[in-house]
Scaffold this motif. Structure first.
Motif, PDB file in Angstrom:
ATOM      1  N   LEU A  87      10.028   6.165  -7.261  1.00  0.00           N
ATOM      2  CA  LEU A  87       9.672   5.100  -6.314  1.00  0.00           C
ATOM      3  C   LEU A  87      10.865   4.184  -6.070  1.00  0.00           C
ATOM      4  O   LEU A  87      10.776   2.967  -6.234  1.00  0.00           O
ATOM      5  CB  LEU A  87       8.490   4.281  -6.870  1.00  0.00           C
ATOM      6  N   PRO A  88      12.004   4.737  -5.653  1.00  0.00           N
ATOM      7  CA  PRO A  88      13.233   3.934  -5.573  1.00  0.00           C
ATOM      8  C   PRO A  88      13.200   2.872  -4.481  1.00  0.00           C
ATOM      9  O   PRO A  88      13.973   1.930  -4.545  1.00  0.00           O
ATOM     10  CB  PRO A  88      14.320   4.973  -5.272  1.00  0.00           C
ATOM     11  N   ASP A  89      12.306   2.980  -3.516  1.00  0.00           N
ATOM     12  CA  ASP A  89      12.306   2.039  -2.407  1.00  0.00           C
ATOM     13  C   ASP A  89      11.410   0.825  -2.640  1.00  0.00           C
ATOM     14  O   ASP A  89      11.317  -0.040  -1.779  1.00  0.00           O
ATOM     15  CB  ASP A  89      11.893   2.738  -1.102  1.00  0.00           C
ATOM     16  N   GLN A  90      10.758   0.792  -3.776  1.00  0.00           N
ATOM     17  CA  GLN A  90       9.936  -0.373  -4.068  1.00  0.00           C
ATOM     18  C   GLN A  90      10.820  -1.594  -4.281  1.00  0.00           C
ATOM     19  O   GLN A  90      11.940  -1.485  -4.791  1.00  0.00           O
ATOM     20  CB  GLN A  90       9.114  -0.155  -5.333  1.00  0.00           C
ATOM     21  N   ASP A  91      10.316  -2.771  -3.922  1.00  0.00           N
ATOM     22  CA  ASP A  91      11.074  -3.978  -4.225  1.00  0.00           C
ATOM     23  C   ASP A  91      10.955  -4.279  -5.713  1.00  0.00           C
ATOM     24  O   ASP A  91      10.159  -3.682  -6.434  1.00  0.00           O
ATOM     25  CB  ASP A  91      10.636  -5.162  -3.353  1.00  0.00           C
ATOM     26  N   ARG A  92      11.752  -5.211  -6.180  1.00  0.00           N
ATOM     27  CA  ARG A  92      11.833  -5.491  -7.617  1.00  0.00           C
ATOM     28  C   ARG A  92      10.483  -5.933  -8.188  1.00  0.00           C
ATOM     29  O   ARG A  92      10.088  -5.525  -9.274  1.00  0.00           O
ATOM     30  CB  ARG A  92      12.904  -6.551  -7.870  1.00  0.00           C
ATOM     31  N   ASP A  93       9.746  -6.769  -7.459  1.00  0.00           N
ATOM     32  CA  ASP A  93       8.446  -7.228  -7.955  1.00  0.00           C
ATOM     33  C   ASP A  93       7.464  -6.070  -8.072  1.00  0.00           C
ATOM     34  O   ASP A  93       6.703  -5.989  -9.035  1.00  0.00           O
ATOM     35  CB  ASP A  93       7.870  -8.319  -7.045  1.00  0.00           C
ATOM     36  N   ALA A  94       7.474  -5.186  -7.091  1.00  0.00           N
ATOM     37  CA  ALA A  94       6.579  -4.028  -7.151  1.00  0.00           C
ATOM     38  C   ALA A  94       6.962  -3.126  -8.321  1.00  0.00           C
ATOM     39  O   ALA A  94       6.085  -2.607  -9.021  1.00  0.00           O
ATOM     40  CB  ALA A  94       6.622  -3.254  -5.842  1.00  0.00           C
ATOM     41  N   ARG A  97       5.681  -4.725 -11.534  1.00  0.00           N
ATOM     42  CA  ARG A  97       4.233  -4.529 -11.695  1.00  0.00           C
ATOM     43  C   ARG A  97       3.930  -3.097 -12.139  1.00  0.00           C
ATOM     44  O   ARG A  97       3.090  -2.867 -13.010  1.00  0.00           O
ATOM     45  CB  ARG A  97       3.505  -4.832 -10.378  1.00  0.00           C
ATOM     46  N   THR A  98       4.620  -2.141 -11.541  1.00  0.00           N
ATOM     47  CA  THR A  98       4.415  -0.737 -11.895  1.00  0.00           C
ATOM     48  C   THR A  98       4.809  -0.493 -13.346  1.00  0.00           C
ATOM     49  O   THR A  98       4.102   0.206 -14.083  1.00  0.00           O
ATOM     50  CB  THR A  98       5.226   0.173 -10.951  1.00  0.00           C
ATOM     51  N   ILE A  99       5.908  -1.076 -13.772  1.00  0.00           N
ATOM     52  CA  ILE A  99       6.361  -0.920 -15.158  1.00  0.00           C
ATOM     53  C   ILE A  99       5.376  -1.586 -16.109  1.00  0.00           C
ATOM     54  O   ILE A  99       5.039  -1.027 -17.162  1.00  0.00           O
ATOM     55  CB  ILE A  99       7.794  -1.476 -15.332  1.00  0.00           C
ATOM     56  N   ARG A 100       4.870  -2.766 -15.758  1.00  0.00           N
ATOM     57  CA  ARG A 100       3.874  -3.439 -16.612  1.00  0.00           C
ATOM     58  C   ARG A 100       2.632  -2.561 -16.773  1.00  0.00           C
ATOM     59  O   ARG A 100       2.106  -2.423 -17.880  1.00  0.00           O
ATOM     60  CB  ARG A 100       3.485  -4.800 -16.021  1.00  0.00           C
TER      61      ARG A 100
END
Length: 133
Positions: A87-94, A97-100
């Motif tokens: 998911l390289p195009d996600q912004d940092r906040d997204a 959240r995905t990592i959390r």
């Protein structure tokens, strides 16, 4: 692909090599045999390992191996890394959240400590962004 047949021949001198394909294994085997490779298809459903050097197995089952070559593979070392790569195009906040979500799914005990989860997610995100992941 240029060099594929020679590459397979070289690997077959050193390893037991098989091709895992979603295509019809018999058709793939026939094509390889027409290019002078010694080929086998699954001799039985109970085959668990391929250990014969010099004979290329063609199968639609993913057998245990020391390595897999794949033109679409993503190397998996952790969920944060895999999600970052996929998911390289996600912004940092997204991404955070995905990592959390991945952290709390992998370690449910962390769910009760959001501060710790956020800190771990930030460390993982920073490491991934700097190529240390």
């Amino acid at each position: 692909m240029d060099g594929a047949l020679d590459g397979l021949r070289t690997l077959m001198e050193h390893y037991s090599v098989f091709i895992h394909t979603s295509r019809n294994p018999r058709e793939v085997a026939d094509w390889l045999a027409s290019h002078e490779l010694l080929v086998a298809t699954d001799p039985s459903d109970d085959l668990r390992f391929w250990v014969e050097r010099g004979v290329l197995l063609v199968t639609n089952r993913k057998l245990p191996a020391s390595a897999y070559l794949d033109d679409r593979a993503v190397r998996f070392t952790s969920w944060p890394q895999a999600l970052h790569d996929l998911l390289p195009d996600q912004d940092r906040d997204a991404r955070r959240r995905t990592i959390r979500r991945a952290l709390t799914a992998a370690w449910p005990d962390l769910a009760g400590d959001p501060t710790h989860v956020n800190q771990l997610a930030e460390v993982a995100l920073t490491a991934l962004e700097h190529g240390d992941g």
